[in-house]
Write an enzyme that holds these catalytic residues in place. Structure first.
Site, short mmCIF file in Angstrom:
data_model
loop_
_atom_site.label_atom_id
_atom_site.label_comp_id
_atom_site.label_asym_id
_atom_site.label_seq_id
_atom_site.Cartn_x
_atom_site.Cartn_y
_atom_site.Cartn_z
N CYS A 1 0.83 -1.20 0.00
CA CYS A 1 0.00 0.00 0.00
C CYS A 1 0.87 1.26 0.00
O CYS A 1 1.66 1.45 -0.92
CB CYS A 1 -1.02 -0.02 1.14
SG CYS A 1 -2.36 1.17 0.90
N HIS B 1 -3.80 -4.60 -0.53
CA HIS B 1 -3.40 -5.24 0.73
C HIS B 1 -3.51 -6.76 0.59
O HIS B 1 -4.61 -7.31 0.70
CB HIS B 1 -4.31 -4.79 1.89
CG HIS B 1 -4.07 -3.39 2.34
ND1 HIS B 1 -3.09 -3.06 3.24
CD2 HIS B 1 -4.68 -2.23 2.01
CE1 HIS B 1 -3.10 -1.76 3.46
NE2 HIS B 1 -4.06 -1.22 2.72
N GLU C 1 -2.67 -8.91 2.74
CA GLU C 1 -3.08 -9.47 4.04
C GLU C 1 -4.57 -9.30 4.30
O GLU C 1 -5.10 -9.89 5.23
CB GLU C 1 -2.25 -8.83 5.17
CG GLU C 1 -2.68 -7.45 5.61
CD GLU C 1 -2.23 -6.32 4.67
OE1 GLU C 1 -2.49 -5.16 5.01
OE2 GLU C 1 -1.66 -6.61 3.60
#
Length: 202
Positions: free
Chosen positions: A83, A182, A184
């Protein structure tokens, strides 16, 4: 047997623990720290980032992180930006008319997207290059989770996504990888991508 040693650089930005958990899930031995010696010695270094470009650069400067990030890339040691952690790798960030120098390991400027709705928040497909390592084994219609209003223009060979206009969704430049989305927060697709990155560390 432990997995590759990965350091998530703690310079006061967010998404540290979620990145740590996701990397641990794919077998990394993960530490969240601002210890630059650990960051330099690890098999992989993750540079996270949320919020404003200028604030992230100030945080990196406060812990002396620029030298370890640039040094790893120069030495061919893997780095993954996520990011705003991707955005700060570029030459410059332009937010609200404030132009902030970045780390300068990627050429280009991070600018506000020309889009009818900002932030770009939600799931989006991406178009990776044919020789991609990060997206290897993922179907073409795979979606990843984005939260951003700013992005860099894609260079030839970059992974491209579109929100109002095309932008760089990911870069793969030898030891340097980065994603505007992202991983994750991108469910199984993000875990698959992180597992692909982890394999490049061994």
């Amino acid at each position: 047997m432990t997995g590759p040693r990965v350091v998530v650089l703690d310079y006061g930005s967010g998404n540290l623990r979620s990145a740590q958990r996701a990397l641990a899930r794919v077998g990394a031995d993960v530490t969240v720290t601002s210890d630059l010696a650990a960051g330099g010695a690890a098999d992989g270094l993750v540079v996270p980032g949320v919020g404003a470009f200028a604030a992230c650069m100030a945080g990196i400067a406060a812990v002396g992180g620029a030298a370890v990030i640039r040094g790893r890339i120069t030495r061919g040691q893997p780095v993954l930006g996520i990011c705003v952690g991707m955005q700060v790798l570029y030459d410059l960030g332009d937010e609200h008319g404030v132009r902030t120098p970045g780390l300068g390991v990627l050429t280009g400027e991070v600018r506000r997207l020309d889009a009818p709705i900002l932030p770009h928040m939600g799931w989006n497909t991406v178009a990776p290059p044919a020789d991609t390592v990060l997206f290897d084994g993922l179907p073409a219609d795979t979606r990843f989770y984005f939260v951003h209003s700013y992005a860099a223009k894609a260079e030839p060979g970059d992974t491209v996504a579109e929100h109002g206009e095309p932008f760089a969704a990911a870069v793969e430049r030898g030891p340097l990888c980065a994603t505007q989305f992202h991983p994750e927060k991108s469910g199984d697709a993000g875990i698959h991508l992180l597992a692909n990155w982890l394999r490049t560390l061994s």
